[in-house]
Design a protein around this motif. Structure first.
Motif, PDB file in Angstrom:
ATOM      1  N   VAL A  59     -29.737  45.536  27.976  1.00  0.00           N
ATOM      2  CA  VAL A  59     -28.459  45.787  28.560  1.00  0.00           C
ATOM      3  C   VAL A  59     -28.093  47.395  28.975  1.00  0.00           C
ATOM      4  O   VAL A  59     -27.474  47.680  27.854  1.00  0.00           O
ATOM      5  N   HIS A  60     -28.295  48.346  29.571  1.00  0.00           N
ATOM      6  CA  HIS A  60     -28.494  49.486  29.709  1.00  0.00           C
ATOM      7  C   HIS A  60     -26.937  49.712  30.618  1.00  0.00           C
ATOM      8  O   HIS A  60     -26.614  49.759  31.576  1.00  0.00           O
ATOM      9  N   GLN A  68     -23.912  60.962  31.404  1.00  0.00           N
ATOM     10  CA  GLN A  68     -23.921  61.859  30.267  1.00  0.00           C
ATOM     11  C   GLN A  68     -24.055  60.579  28.918  1.00  0.00           C
ATOM     12  O   GLN A  68     -24.088  61.039  27.778  1.00  0.00           O
ATOM     13  N   ARG A  69     -23.856  59.293  29.136  1.00  0.00           N
ATOM     14  CA  ARG A  69     -23.835  58.244  27.896  1.00  0.00           C
ATOM     15  C   ARG A  69     -24.213  57.335  27.923  1.00  0.00           C
ATOM     16  O   ARG A  69     -24.009  56.486  29.071  1.00  0.00           O
ATOM     17  N   VAL A  70     -25.441  56.994  27.073  1.00  0.00           N
ATOM     18  CA  VAL A  70     -26.056  55.386  27.619  1.00  0.00           C
ATOM     19  C   VAL A  70     -25.979  54.869  26.475  1.00  0.00           C
ATOM     20  O   VAL A  70     -26.463  54.956  25.158  1.00  0.00           O
ATOM     21  N   ASN A  71     -25.049  53.690  26.341  1.00  0.00           N
ATOM     22  CA  ASN A  71     -24.668  52.223  25.255  1.00  0.00           C
ATOM     23  C   ASN A  71     -25.813  51.430  25.385  1.00  0.00           C
ATOM     24  O   ASN A  71     -26.098  50.995  26.882  1.00  0.00           O
ATOM     25  N   THR A  72     -27.013  50.280  25.169  1.00  0.00           N
ATOM     26  CA  THR A  72     -27.463  49.631  24.991  1.00  0.00           C
ATOM     27  C   THR A  72     -27.171  48.270  24.292  1.00  0.00           C
ATOM     28  O   THR A  72     -26.877  48.609  22.948  1.00  0.00           O
ATOM     29  N   ILE A  76     -20.285  54.380  36.521  1.00  0.00           N
ATOM     30  CA  ILE A  76     -20.918  53.317  35.865  1.00  0.00           C
ATOM     31  C   ILE A  76     -22.367  52.804  36.544  1.00  0.00           C
ATOM     32  O   ILE A  76     -22.159  51.827  37.822  1.00  0.00           O
ATOM     33  N   LEU A  77     -23.594  52.938  36.146  1.00  0.00           N
ATOM     34  CA  LEU A  77     -24.430  52.049  35.838  1.00  0.00           C
ATOM     35  C   LEU A  77     -24.665  50.991  34.983  1.00  0.00           C
ATOM     36  O   LEU A  77     -24.766  51.138  33.856  1.00  0.00           O
ATOM     37  N   ILE A  78     -25.294  50.087  34.988  1.00  0.00           N
ATOM     38  CA  ILE A  78     -24.991  48.728  34.566  1.00  0.00           C
ATOM     39  C   ILE A  78     -26.293  48.543  34.776  1.00  0.00           C
ATOM     40  O   ILE A  78     -26.816  47.400  36.007  1.00  0.00           O
ATOM     41  N   GLN A 108     -24.814  41.559  23.075  1.00  0.00           N
ATOM     42  CA  GLN A 108     -24.278  41.767  21.443  1.00  0.00           C
ATOM     43  C   GLN A 108     -24.839  43.405  21.362  1.00  0.00           C
ATOM     44  O   GLN A 108     -25.922  44.092  21.890  1.00  0.00           O
ATOM     45  N   GLU A 109     -23.482  44.164  20.711  1.00  0.00           N
ATOM     46  CA  GLU A 109     -23.691  45.433  20.340  1.00  0.00           C
ATOM     47  C   GLU A 109     -24.307  45.742  19.445  1.00  0.00           C
ATOM     48  O   GLU A 109     -25.102  46.794  19.046  1.00  0.00           O
TER      49      GLU A 109
END
Length: 280
Positions: free
Chosen positions: A269-270, A248-252, A173-175, A257-258
């Motif tokens: 933050v990605h 494949q997937r990016v959550n920000t 994973i990349l943060i 906070q989500e």
């Protein structure tokens, strides 16, 4: 540790005391210029801007929890700066390798860890040629402190992300974080100074903003001023770029906070997954 991953124990021989932006600072929009921006005087004051204790309180266990929840152990900190996150992760039991494109920052990070009786594995490397200077693959890469915005050209951003992608294991994973430039460009600058740059005696504010330049001024208690020229990354652009490179997937997250209003957070933050894994 291989011969390619040297521990830095001495400061670079660079006594430059003033930044050089030429006659027209807002025309300086080149990736390579960051090397001239992080001069020794600025780097020595950087921790006054961060305030390690306040920053540790503000972000809590966010990055540690994210990495542990995914079972990650080896971490490449590709923008280690003065070493704050490298030290926090090392103390939490992660195997950390610390990288920065500024030799001054690498040396300062090593000193900060040594002062805390820790030993950092440090590498001086430009992200665009990262895999030339490091050996092996990692469970996770972190690129924090708004560092990615030093890349002005699209080709530089794509190349750096491709280097990160290649340095990760298949399920890595990349943060990566950034300022909320959408808010600054669309609404205006109104930082709460609650996260990241927590020093209460240092002022960090835009000196110039347009769609291709965020020039920030940092003013310290002794009256000294330093500047950084950066590219204002918009959230949607950054997320799409990470996916186009192969993630494949990016959550920000907004200020950790989500769920958040688009213009409310100071920082985004990605978290990008190299492999899509269906969550249970």
């Amino acid at each position: 540790m291989t011969s390619d991953q040297q521990i830095t124990t001495e400061r670079p021989n660079n006594d430059t005391q003033t930044q050089d932006f030429g006659d027209n600072p807002i025309e300086v929009r080149e990736t390579d210029h960051y090397q001239e921006e992080y001069i020794r005087g600025f780097v020595e004051k950087w921790d006054d801007l961060i305030d390690w204790n306040a920053r540790a309180r503000s972000e809590g266990q966010f990055f540690i929890d994210m990495l542990k929840a995914r079972g990650k152990k080896t971490v490449l900190d590709v923008a280690c700066g003065t070493g704050f996150h490298s030290v926090q992760l090392l103390k939490a039991g992660f195997d950390v390798t610390s990288v920065d494109g500024s030799a001054e920052m690498v040396a300062k990070a090593f000193e900060n860890a040594r002062d805390r009786n820790l030993m950092l594995k440090t590498v001086h490397s430009d992200w665009r040629w990262l895999n030339r200077d490091i050996v092996g693959k990692f469970d996770a890469i972190i690129c924090l402190g708004n560092s990615f915005t030093h890349l002005f050209k699209e080709e530089d951003r794509r190349r750096a992300l491709a280097e990160f992608y290649a340095a990760l294991k298949h399920d890595g994973i990349l943060i990566l974080d950034q300022r909320n430039y959408d808010a600054i460009l669309d609404v205006g600058y109104d930082s709460k100074h609650k996260y990241y740059y927590c020093g209460d005696k240092v002022t960090a504010e835009p000196a110039h903003m347009d769609n291709s330049l965020a020039r920030f001024r940092y003013t310290f208690p002794d009256g000294s001023e330093y500047y950084l020229n950066m590219f204002p990354l918009r959230k949607a652009y950054m997320r799409n770029l990470m996916k186009e490179v192969g993630f494949q997937r990016v959550n920000t997250y907004g200020d950790f906070q989500e769920t958040f209003d688009e213009h409310d957070p100071d920082f985004l933050v990605h978290i990008a997954d190299k492999t899509f894994i269906e969550q249970a």
